[in-house]
Design a protein around this motif. Sequence first.
Motif, PDB file in Angstrom:
ATOM      1  N   PHE A 184       0.826  -1.202   0.000  1.00 52.77           N
ATOM      2  CA  PHE A 184       0.000   0.000   0.000  1.00 52.77           C
ATOM      3  C   PHE A 184       0.866   1.260   0.000  1.00 52.77           C
ATOM      4  CE2 PHE A 184      -3.433  -2.792   1.614  1.00 52.77           C
ATOM      5  CZ  PHE A 184      -4.450  -2.387   0.766  1.00 52.77           C
ATOM      6  N   ASP A 185       2.135   1.113   0.404  1.00 57.15           N
ATOM      7  CA  ASP A 185       3.038   2.265   0.482  1.00 57.15           C
ATOM      8  C   ASP A 185       3.923   2.419  -0.745  1.00 57.15           C
ATOM      9  OD1 ASP A 185       2.025   2.759   2.980  1.00 57.15           O
ATOM     10  OD2 ASP A 185       3.722   1.944   4.079  1.00 57.15           O
ATOM     11  N   VAL A 186       3.854   1.464  -1.691  1.00 59.38           N
ATOM     12  CA  VAL A 186       4.699   1.551  -2.887  1.00 59.38           C
ATOM     13  C   VAL A 186       4.338   2.802  -3.671  1.00 59.38           C
ATOM     14  CG1 VAL A 186       5.271   0.485  -5.096  1.00 59.38           C
ATOM     15  CG2 VAL A 186       5.122  -0.919  -3.038  1.00 59.38           C
ATOM     16  N   ALA A 187       5.336   3.619  -3.978  1.00 54.35           N
ATOM     17  CA  ALA A 187       5.085   4.887  -4.674  1.00 54.35           C
ATOM     18  C   ALA A 187       4.700   4.643  -6.127  1.00 54.35           C
ATOM     19  CB  ALA A 187       6.333   5.764  -4.617  1.00 54.35           C
ATOM     20  N   PRO A 188       3.662   5.329  -6.644  1.00 54.04           N
ATOM     21  CA  PRO A 188       3.231   5.096  -8.022  1.00 54.04           C
ATOM     22  C   PRO A 188       4.251   5.528  -9.060  1.00 54.04           C
ATOM     23  CG  PRO A 188       2.052   6.959  -7.074  1.00 54.04           C
ATOM     24  CD  PRO A 188       2.801   6.299  -5.957  1.00 54.04           C
ATOM     25  N   GLY A 189       5.136   6.468  -8.726  1.00 55.95           N
ATOM     26  CA  GLY A 189       6.064   6.989  -9.722  1.00 55.95           C
ATOM     27  C   GLY A 189       7.361   6.223  -9.847  1.00 55.95           C
ATOM     28  N   ARG A 190       7.508   5.090  -9.157  1.00 62.64           N
ATOM     29  CA  ARG A 190       8.805   4.416  -9.152  1.00 62.64           C
ATOM     30  C   ARG A 190       9.164   3.835 -10.518  1.00 62.64           C
ATOM     31  NH1 ARG A 190       9.117   0.797  -4.422  1.00 62.64           N
ATOM     32  NH2 ARG A 190       9.772   2.690  -3.403  1.00 62.64           N
ATOM     33  N   ALA A 191       8.236   3.179 -11.185  1.00 64.59           N
ATOM     34  CA  ALA A 191       8.520   2.628 -12.513  1.00 64.59           C
ATOM     35  C   ALA A 191       8.610   3.760 -13.530  1.00 64.59           C
ATOM     36  CB  ALA A 191       7.438   1.632 -12.905  1.00 64.59           C
ATOM     37  N   ARG A 192       9.367   3.524 -14.599  1.00 60.78           N
ATOM     38  CA  ARG A 192       9.579   4.553 -15.600  1.00 60.78           C
ATOM     39  C   ARG A 192       9.273   4.009 -16.992  1.00 60.78           C
ATOM     40  NH1 ARG A 192       9.457   7.123 -11.759  1.00 60.78           N
ATOM     41  NH2 ARG A 192      10.987   8.551 -10.838  1.00 60.78           N
ATOM     42  N   THR A 193       8.757   4.877 -17.861  1.00 57.78           N
ATOM     43  CA  THR A 193       8.564   4.547 -19.266  1.00 57.78           C
ATOM     44  C   THR A 193       8.737   5.829 -20.075  1.00 57.78           C
ATOM     45  OG1 THR A 193       7.057   3.638 -20.920  1.00 57.78           O
ATOM     46  CG2 THR A 193       6.067   4.892 -19.124  1.00 57.78           C
ATOM     47  N   ASP A 194       9.220   5.674 -21.300  1.00 59.45           N
ATOM     48  CA  ASP A 194       9.325   6.850 -22.168  1.00 59.45           C
ATOM     49  C   ASP A 194       8.096   6.997 -23.063  1.00 59.45           C
ATOM     50  OD1 ASP A 194       9.709   4.730 -23.858  1.00 59.45           O
ATOM     51  OD2 ASP A 194      11.700   5.338 -24.545  1.00 59.45           O
ATOM     52  N   LEU A 195       7.093   6.140 -22.829  1.00 58.16           N
ATOM     53  CA  LEU A 195       5.842   6.250 -23.572  1.00 58.16           C
ATOM     54  C   LEU A 195       4.914   7.255 -22.896  1.00 58.16           C
ATOM     55  CD1 LEU A 195       5.069   2.504 -24.399  1.00 58.16           C
ATOM     56  CD2 LEU A 195       6.031   4.237 -25.919  1.00 58.16           C
ATOM     57  N   ILE A 196       4.126   7.949 -23.701  1.00 56.30           N
ATOM     58  CA  ILE A 196       3.080   8.821 -23.186  1.00 56.30           C
ATOM     59  C   ILE A 196       1.767   8.418 -23.850  1.00 56.30           C
ATOM     60  CG2 ILE A 196       4.665  10.737 -22.750  1.00 56.30           C
ATOM     61  CD1 ILE A 196       3.644  12.019 -25.351  1.00 56.30           C
ATOM     62  N   ARG A 197       0.666   8.970 -23.351  1.00 57.92           N
ATOM     63  CA  ARG A 197      -0.636   8.586 -23.894  1.00 57.92           C
ATOM     64  C   ARG A 197      -0.726   8.897 -25.382  1.00 57.92           C
ATOM     65  NH1 ARG A 197      -4.423   6.817 -25.815  1.00 57.92           N
ATOM     66  NH2 ARG A 197      -6.529   6.519 -24.976  1.00 57.92           N
ATOM     67  N   GLY A 198      -0.020   9.932 -25.834  1.00 56.36           N
ATOM     68  CA  GLY A 198      -0.069  10.311 -27.234  1.00 56.36           C
ATOM     69  C   GLY A 198       0.553   9.305 -28.178  1.00 56.36           C
ATOM     70  N   HIS A 199       1.342   8.347 -27.644  1.00 53.18           N
ATOM     71  CA  HIS A 199       1.902   7.300 -28.506  1.00 53.18           C
ATOM     72  C   HIS A 199       0.843   6.277 -28.936  1.00 53.18           C
ATOM     73  CE1 HIS A 199       5.970   8.463 -26.791  1.00 53.18           C
ATOM     74  NE2 HIS A 199       6.163   8.467 -28.096  1.00 53.18           N
ATOM     75  N   PHE A 200      -0.296   6.286 -28.249  1.00 53.03           N
ATOM     76  CA  PHE A 200      -1.379   5.357 -28.575  1.00 53.03           C
ATOM     77  C   PHE A 200      -2.472   6.170 -29.260  1.00 53.03           C
ATOM     78  CE2 PHE A 200       0.931   3.888 -24.884  1.00 53.03           C
ATOM     79  CZ  PHE A 200       1.272   2.596 -25.256  1.00 53.03           C
ATOM     80  N   LEU A 201      -2.706   5.893 -30.528  1.00 55.04           N
ATOM     81  CA  LEU A 201      -3.513   6.769 -31.356  1.00 55.04           C
ATOM     82  C   LEU A 201      -5.009   6.526 -31.246  1.00 55.04           C
ATOM     83  CD1 LEU A 201      -1.234   6.761 -34.540  1.00 55.04           C
ATOM     84  CD2 LEU A 201      -1.130   8.230 -32.508  1.00 55.04           C
ATOM     85  N   GLY A 202      -5.418   5.558 -30.429  1.00 53.99           N
ATOM     86  CA  GLY A 202      -6.836   5.261 -30.277  1.00 53.99           C
ATOM     87  C   GLY A 202      -7.547   6.217 -29.333  1.00 53.99           C
ATOM     88  N   GLU A 203      -8.891   6.206 -29.421  1.00 56.88           N
ATOM     89  CA  GLU A 203      -9.700   7.029 -28.512  1.00 56.88           C
ATOM     90  C   GLU A 203      -9.700   6.454 -27.101  1.00 56.88           C
ATOM     91  OE1 GLU A 203     -10.628   5.985 -31.454  1.00 56.88           O
ATOM     92  OE2 GLU A 203     -11.418   7.646 -32.649  1.00 56.88           O
ATOM     93  N   ARG A 204      -9.555   5.132 -26.995  1.00 54.75           N
ATOM     94  CA  ARG A 204      -9.545   4.476 -25.694  1.00 54.75           C
ATOM     95  C   ARG A 204      -8.407   3.461 -25.657  1.00 54.75           C
ATOM     96  NH1 ARG A 204     -12.278   8.104 -24.789  1.00 54.75           N
ATOM     97  NH2 ARG A 204     -14.412   8.213 -23.944  1.00 54.75           N
ATOM     98  N   LEU A 205      -7.823   3.297 -24.460  1.00 51.60           N
ATOM     99  CA  LEU A 205      -6.740   2.338 -24.255  1.00 51.60           C
ATOM    100  C   LEU A 205      -6.994   1.597 -22.957  1.00 51.60           C
ATOM    101  CD1 LEU A 205      -3.798   1.264 -24.927  1.00 51.60           C
ATOM    102  CD2 LEU A 205      -2.979   3.105 -23.421  1.00 51.60           C
ATOM    103  N   TRP A 206      -7.007   0.267 -23.033  1.00 51.01           N
ATOM    104  CA  TRP A 206      -7.086  -0.510 -21.794  1.00 51.01           C
ATOM    105  C   TRP A 206      -5.862  -1.401 -21.680  1.00 51.01           C
ATOM    106  CZ3 TRP A 206      -8.489  -5.950 -21.348  1.00 51.01           C
ATOM    107  CH2 TRP A 206      -8.833  -6.578 -22.541  1.00 51.01           C
ATOM    108  N   VAL A 207      -5.492  -1.699 -20.443  1.00 51.59           N
ATOM    109  CA  VAL A 207      -4.264  -2.419 -20.146  1.00 51.59           C
ATOM    110  C   VAL A 207      -4.615  -3.742 -19.476  1.00 51.59           C
ATOM    111  CG1 VAL A 207      -2.023  -2.328 -18.979  1.00 51.59           C
ATOM    112  CG2 VAL A 207      -3.105  -0.202 -19.775  1.00 51.59           C
TER     113      VAL A 207
END
Length: 431
Positions: A219-242
């Motif tokens: 519950f204490d794991v910080a959300p920002g610890r993992a890193r990616t160089d992707l942003i939402r704009g790299h996915f050209l769809g109207e909706r994205l699910w993971v």
Amino acid sequence: MNLARRLLFHLARQVYNVVIHLLIPVALLHFFWRARREAAYGQHVGERLCRGPAPTPAPDLWIHAVSLGEMRVAGTLVEALARKRPNLRIQLTTVTPAGRAEGERLQASGLPVEVRYLPLDSPPLVRRFIRELRPGALVLIETELWPNLLWQCRRADLPAVLANARLSPRLRDTYRRFRTLYGPLLAGLDWVAAQSPADAAHFRALGATRVEVAGNLKFDVAPGRARTDLIRGHFLGERLWVAGSTHPGEESRLIEIHHRLCERYPHSLIQLLLAPRHPARAESIVAEVREAGLSAVARSQMDPSGTAADVIVVDTLGELAALYALGDAAFVGGSLVAHGGQNPLEPIAGGCPVILGPDTRNFADMVALLVEAGAVLQVADVDALFEALNGLLVDRERARELARHAQETLDIHRGATERTLALLSPQLRPD
């Protein structure tokens, strides 16, 4: 412990040692076999046999975390320790390449840690490792109860504790079946910091004598610890699910669900970011998606300007927690098949509304808490998953409400790190 129990314990250890020495060649062959598809398994093999230089000076603390999820929990502890004791020296050990990669990332971030593999659980290997390492204390994360590791710590008068302790039903049955071996070893731990009262009761029933309920460090794991160089704009769809941490047998069902979503909304581009638990399977999953009539690309092969592929299959390590934050909804794998589910807190911490399948026994207490708080949706089958996804992707306010309840639940249950550090403080060498 009376004489009869000591004799049974001694006999159980001897039987275990015979088995473990027979399995060492099998384990080494397994690493080299896995290295054919995941090169990291063929690296640093000598460390698994206790080869390599010992750290100088000796670490104040040794933390063992079996794989990626546990290493992230260890990272939470390390960051808190570094704030309180900036001169503390910490040795991290792990079993998997994913765990090692996360440990190396912690090291590269400037934290006072060294990283290596834990030797195989053979008495001479573990004894030599402890003698050369000379740590001040050992912290085991969650359920890493290797018999020779615990026994050699006792023989060396090395304090050993179990943090963020939990027992899945499968492990609980295993330890109960072999209680003659594990009971005295659990009794020898300096303390056990359990995630929940139910976990604490299970550890006491198995033989642990000094058990506290400290809460769940995840519950204490910080959300920002993992890193990616992707942003939402790299996915050209109207909706994205993971769909994250998926297992064999699940991907075909998730591909079917995505096909149905695409058919329901033929004039909108909906994309699926699919992350198998083991990235080495990505190539075969890409082929499966294409056979189903959808376009697919591996994350490592994405065009730098972005992609309109129906399905993006993640074949990289260490990005998933950050990728969840890009999604409009998330499904956490291991729960549509008989695996017991994976940790749902990563997508929650990333602010993504979360859906779980029916089999979440590995995180039963946590999931029950989250479902009761209205923080996640749990569905019974593939059809229910389709409808839940469809609802979240269409009803943005419902999705935001679910994510908001999840964040509130996270905030309420944080604090396990400080409680665990309070228990750990007496085992630390003075400055």
